[in-house]
Design a protein around this motif. Structure first.
Motif, short mmCIF file in Angstrom:
data_model
loop_
_atom_site.label_atom_id
_atom_site.label_comp_id
_atom_site.label_asym_id
_atom_site.label_seq_id
_atom_site.Cartn_x
_atom_site.Cartn_y
_atom_site.Cartn_z
N PRO A 105 -3.73 -21.23 -23.88
CA PRO A 105 -4.04 -20.16 -22.92
C PRO A 105 -5.16 -19.25 -23.41
O PRO A 105 -5.42 -19.16 -24.60
CB PRO A 105 -2.72 -19.38 -22.83
N PHE A 106 -5.79 -18.56 -22.47
CA PHE A 106 -6.69 -17.45 -22.81
C PHE A 106 -5.84 -16.36 -23.48
O PHE A 106 -4.62 -16.30 -23.25
CB PHE A 106 -7.25 -16.84 -21.52
N PRO A 107 -6.47 -15.47 -24.24
CA PRO A 107 -5.72 -14.29 -24.71
C PRO A 107 -5.11 -13.56 -23.51
O PRO A 107 -5.74 -13.51 -22.44
CB PRO A 107 -6.80 -13.43 -25.38
N ASP A 108 -3.90 -13.00 -23.71
CA ASP A 108 -3.18 -12.34 -22.60
C ASP A 108 -4.00 -11.33 -21.82
O ASP A 108 -3.86 -11.22 -20.61
CB ASP A 108 -1.95 -11.59 -23.16
N SER A 109 -4.87 -10.57 -22.52
CA SER A 109 -5.57 -9.48 -21.84
C SER A 109 -6.79 -9.95 -21.03
O SER A 109 -7.48 -9.13 -20.44
CB SER A 109 -6.00 -8.43 -22.87
N THR A 110 -7.05 -11.26 -20.98
CA THR A 110 -8.19 -11.77 -20.19
C THR A 110 -7.92 -11.55 -18.71
O THR A 110 -6.80 -11.80 -18.25
CB THR A 110 -8.38 -13.28 -20.44
N PRO A 111 -8.92 -11.07 -17.94
CA PRO A 111 -8.70 -10.94 -16.50
C PRO A 111 -8.36 -12.29 -15.86
O PRO A 111 -8.73 -13.34 -16.39
CB PRO A 111 -10.03 -10.41 -15.97
N ALA A 112 -7.65 -12.26 -14.75
CA ALA A 112 -7.23 -13.51 -14.09
C ALA A 112 -8.43 -14.31 -13.60
O ALA A 112 -8.39 -15.54 -13.55
CB ALA A 112 -6.31 -13.20 -12.93
N TYR A 113 -9.51 -13.60 -13.24
CA TYR A 113 -10.72 -14.27 -12.74
C TYR A 113 -11.87 -13.95 -13.69
O TYR A 113 -12.68 -13.06 -13.41
CB TYR A 113 -11.05 -13.80 -11.32
N PRO A 114 -11.94 -14.66 -14.82
CA PRO A 114 -12.99 -14.32 -15.80
C PRO A 114 -14.37 -14.70 -15.28
O PRO A 114 -14.50 -15.47 -14.32
CB PRO A 114 -12.61 -15.15 -17.03
N THR A 115 -15.39 -14.19 -15.95
CA THR A 115 -16.76 -14.59 -15.60
C THR A 115 -17.00 -16.02 -16.05
O THR A 115 -16.28 -16.54 -16.92
CB THR A 115 -17.79 -13.70 -16.33
N GLY A 116 -18.04 -16.65 -15.50
CA GLY A 116 -18.43 -17.99 -15.92
C GLY A 116 -18.76 -18.01 -17.41
O GLY A 116 -18.42 -18.95 -18.13
N THR A 117 -19.41 -16.94 -17.87
CA THR A 117 -19.77 -16.82 -19.28
C THR A 117 -18.52 -16.83 -20.15
O THR A 117 -18.48 -17.44 -21.21
CB THR A 117 -20.51 -15.48 -19.51
N CYS A 118 -17.48 -16.17 -19.67
CA CYS A 118 -16.22 -16.10 -20.42
C CYS A 118 -15.54 -17.47 -20.43
O CYS A 118 -15.01 -17.90 -21.46
CB CYS A 118 -15.31 -15.04 -19.81
N PHE A 119 -15.59 -18.17 -19.32
CA PHE A 119 -14.96 -19.49 -19.28
C PHE A 119 -15.69 -20.45 -20.23
O PHE A 119 -15.07 -21.26 -20.92
CB PHE A 119 -14.91 -20.05 -17.85
N ASP A 142 -4.48 -9.07 -11.53
CA ASP A 142 -4.12 -9.93 -12.66
C ASP A 142 -2.84 -10.67 -12.33
O ASP A 142 -2.06 -10.22 -11.47
CB ASP A 142 -3.98 -9.10 -13.94
N TYR A 143 -2.65 -11.79 -13.00
CA TYR A 143 -1.48 -12.64 -12.75
C TYR A 143 -0.77 -12.89 -14.07
O TYR A 143 -1.40 -12.92 -15.13
CB TYR A 143 -1.92 -14.02 -12.21
N GLU A 144 0.52 -13.11 -13.98
CA GLU A 144 1.27 -13.54 -15.15
C GLU A 144 2.28 -14.59 -14.71
O GLU A 144 3.02 -14.38 -13.74
CB GLU A 144 2.00 -12.34 -15.77
N SER A 200 8.61 -21.45 -14.86
CA SER A 200 7.98 -22.61 -14.23
C SER A 200 7.89 -22.48 -12.70
O SER A 200 7.15 -23.21 -12.06
CB SER A 200 8.70 -23.89 -14.62
N MET A 201 8.65 -21.54 -12.12
CA MET A 201 8.62 -21.37 -10.67
C MET A 201 8.00 -20.05 -10.20
O MET A 201 7.66 -19.93 -9.03
CB MET A 201 10.06 -21.43 -10.08
N ASN A 202 7.91 -19.07 -11.07
CA ASN A 202 7.56 -17.72 -10.62
C ASN A 202 6.39 -17.10 -11.37
O ASN A 202 6.21 -17.36 -12.56
CB ASN A 202 8.77 -16.79 -10.79
N TYR A 203 5.67 -16.23 -10.62
CA TYR A 203 4.59 -15.48 -11.25
C TYR A 203 4.59 -14.06 -10.71
O TYR A 203 5.20 -13.78 -9.67
CB TYR A 203 3.24 -16.15 -10.99
N LYS A 204 3.90 -13.16 -11.46
CA LYS A 204 3.74 -11.79 -11.00
C LYS A 204 2.25 -11.55 -10.77
O LYS A 204 1.41 -12.18 -11.40
CB LYS A 204 4.21 -10.81 -12.08
N ARG A 205 1.95 -10.59 -9.89
CA ARG A 205 0.56 -10.29 -9.59
C ARG A 205 0.49 -8.79 -9.38
O ARG A 205 1.34 -8.21 -8.72
CB ARG A 205 0.18 -11.05 -8.32
N TRP A 206 -0.51 -8.12 -9.96
CA TRP A 206 -0.66 -6.69 -9.77
C TRP A 206 -2.13 -6.28 -9.74
O TRP A 206 -2.97 -6.96 -10.33
CB TRP A 206 0.09 -5.91 -10.86
N HIS A 207 -2.42 -5.19 -9.05
CA HIS A 207 -3.79 -4.69 -8.95
C HIS A 207 -4.22 -4.16 -10.31
O HIS A 207 -3.44 -3.49 -10.97
CB HIS A 207 -3.86 -3.58 -7.88
#
Ligand SMILES: Cc1cc2nc3c(=O)[nH]c(=O)nc-3n(C[C@H](O)[C@H](O)[C@H](O)COP(=O)(O)OP(=O)(O)OC[C@H]3O[C@@H](n4cnc5c(N)ncnc54)[C@H](O)[C@@H]3O)c2cc1C
Ligand SMILES: *[C@@H]1O[C@H](CO)[C@@H](O)[C@H](O)[C@H]1NC(C)=O
Ligand SMILES: *[C@@H]1O[C@H](CO)[C@@H](O)[C@H](O)[C@H]1NC(C)=O
Ligand SMILES: *[C@@H]1O[C@H](CO)[C@@H](O)[C@H](O)[C@H]1NC(C)=O
Ligand SMILES: *[C@@H]1O[C@H](CO)[C@@H](O)[C@H](O)[C@H]1NC(C)=O
Ligand SMILES: *[C@@H]1O[C@H](CO)[C@@H](O)[C@H](O)[C@H]1NC(C)=O
Length: 460
Positions: free
Chosen positions: A109-123, A433-435, A439-446
């Motif tokens: 995985p990316f480090p936890d604090s990475t935004p859910a939609y990173p920049t292309g440069t970050c990917f 951001d998402y977490e 295996s079935m559930n995720y959280k999402r917050w502004h």
């Protein structure tokens, strides 16, 4: 439509005839085998990691001087510094249009604090950190553009051009894995009058940055992922941004410089006439009309039917049924990037002898059943490699057959939500951001939006 159905039937008849030549029993792994991989983008890197982990001897042939494929920004247009075609379609300020959780390599995985939609440069940075972590560089041979893959006397002959010397070389491979990218060849329609238009015309493959379009009158054609993203990049920079498309979605409030247009009727010297009869003067046109598969190096001896829209017949959209020591990563439509990692684990497991394929007749029967099902659903042969809504079942099938890691259903849930939400809220869907919880559930917050999107805690 009639043509497609009759073409489909002729394939089926052809394949049934070929069937009699096919012998069953497929334990593929060989001692002292050599595996060749074409391409060191996400897919080639994913399979390298598993091949290395399973102790398989392999070499990756990469056309450019770099790993990372489309995630590396290249300022060149057309040819790069080695005279090799620029294969990446990356542009400045791109952010992923899918949450990173659907794109991560399994167990990396990316480090936890990475935004859910990173920049292309970050990917791209993430891909390089993956190469370093698994020490993949020794197996990757750069500046080698593969020009031919042939089946000859029970092995593969792979020919490449070494781009620094312009010399050609041929190597022998027991297995070959094609991972040259899904978005390689731009689809460029030829519209009436296009040849007399005096302005500039490019495909989004060659788009690099919004700055070039400052105060210009620009026409975007198409509203797929690229068309929508470029509308976001250009609406507040251009003098006028015309956007010709027929996507039904919740169009956001773009700037007052943005104008939605109908389909193009014809080009004139200095502008464009649209289907509704309106005319606009235009300086620059960007075709956001998508991409096709491109496998010019596959020789006839591979035994496949290859086109820009589909390849057949493939078992699980991966294995060449005619010659099962050839497999593909990324010949699959409407899926998340994590599918490429699952296909990679499947192929490496196969080569390492961790599971056996069904006999060829059986693979062909399974494939034919899939084609009959398509026909029953009134789909076309171009849909033969489309997984789409069946993605979770696809992950389950790969695990069932090969025993690979089960990609959890939650990733398909995130995919479905994101696809809908992007069309609901194009300008702000990335401000979350998402977490993954289980295996079935995720959280999402502004997350407050703004510069949060540029954070990239990946270490190389
Ligand atoms: C502009 C753009 C944005 C995208 N954004 C997202 C996104 O936000 N989220 C998402 O999930 N997916 C996205 N994708 C999909 C993206 O394609 C995948 O994430 C992933 O990069 C595919 O990796 P790949 O290795 O299959 O192909 P690529 O990244 O294209 O890599 C293929 C590699 O093969 C090499 N190669 C090609 N031909 C040859 C040859 N003949 N010989 C030797 N080497 C060769 C190329 O140089 C390249 O390095 C995007 C795609 C594009 C084009
Ligand atoms: C790997 O394969 C190459 C190419 O066939 C061969 O030259 C090399 O000796 C092999 N290495 C090992 C460790 O088997
Ligand atoms: C190498 O192969 C390419 C592509 O097949 C061909 O166009 C070129 O002429 C070859 N170059 C040499 C030096 O043989
Ligand atoms: C065509 O473009 C050139 C330069 O961009 C410009 O000087 C010329 O006037 C244009 N011709 C027409 C007919 O628009
Ligand atoms: C244009 O809008 C984008 C977001 O849609 C923003 O990031 C960018 O800073 C804006 N540019 C200008 C010149 O206002
Ligand atoms: C999964 O396997 C079943 C049984 O072989 C098949 O009917 C189905 O089409 C497969 N689905 C996908 C998405 O691969």
């Amino acid at each position: 439509m009639m043509y497609l159905i009759s073409a489909l039937w002729s394939y089926i008849i052809l394949l049934i005839c070929l069937n009699s030549n096919i012998i069953g029993g497929l334990a593929l792994s060989l001692p002292d085998s050599h595996t060749c991989v074409v391409g060191a983008g996400y897919s080639g890197l994913a399979v390298s990691r598993y091949l290395k982990q399973f102790g398989v001897n392999f070499t990756v042939f990469e056309a450019s001087r770099h790993v990372g494929g489309t995630w590396r920004f290249d300022p060149h247009v057309g040819l790069d510094e080695d005279g090799t075609p620029v294969l990446t379609s990356m542009y400045k300020y791109l952010r992923t249009n899918t949450p990173r959780q659907t794109m991560e390599f399994g167990g990396f995985p990316f480090p936890d604090s990475t935004p859910a939609y990173p920049t292309g440069t970050c990917f791209y940075k993430y891909l390089r950190s993956f190469v370093k972590h698994f020490d993949l560089m020794p197996n990757i041979h750069i500046r080698r553009l593969v020009t031919s893959v042939k089946w000859l006397n029970h092995h593969w002959e792979l020919t490449y051009t070494q781009t620094d010397e312009r010399s050609n070389h041929t190597v022998s491979c027991d297995f070959v894995i094609i991972a040259n990218g899904q978005y390689v060849r731009p689809t460029l329609p030829m519209l009436p009058g296009q040849d007399i238009f005096n302005g500039s015309i490019i495909h989004s493959h060659d788009y690099k940055e919004p700055e070039k379009y400052k105060d210009r009158r620009v026409l975007l054609i198409g509203a797929g992922p690229s068309g929508l993203d470029l509308a976001g990049q250009l609406h507040n920079v251009t003098a006028k941004l015309f956007h010709s498309h027929h996507l039904v979605y919740n169009q956001p409030k773009f700037s007052e410089h943005y104008f939605k247009k109908t389909d193009v009727e014809a080009f004139t010297m200095d502008g464009v006439v649209f289907k509704d009869g309106t005319f606009e003067e235009v300086d620059d046109v960007i075709f956001c009309t998508g991409y096709e598969f491109f496998h010019p190096f596959l020789d006839q001896s591979c035994g496949l039917t290859v086109s820009g829209k589909f390849i057949l017949p493939l078992h699980q959209n991966i294995v060449n049924i005619r010659h099962p020591s050839m497999s593909f990563i990324g010949v699959v439509n409407k899926v998340i990037t994590r599918v490429l990692d699952a296909q990679a684990e499947y192929i490496a497991s196969l080569i390492a002898g961790k599971f056996k394929l069904p006999p060829q007749e059986e693979m062909l029967k399974i494939w034919l059943a899939h084609v009959f099902k398509l026909q029953h659903q009134r789909k076309k042969i171009v849909d033969v490699n489309t997984v789409g809504a069946d993605m979770d079942q696809y992950f389950a099938n790969l695990t069932m057959e090969a025993g690979i890691t089960r990609v959890p259903p939650v990733l398909s849930e995130i995919r479905d939500f994101n696809a809908k939400n992007r069309l609901e809220d194009l300008l702000h869907y990335r401000d979350y951001d998402y977490e993954v919880v289980d295996s079935m559930n995720y959280k999402r917050w502004h997350n407050g939006g703004g510069s949060r999107g540029e954070e990239c805690p990946v270490e190389i």
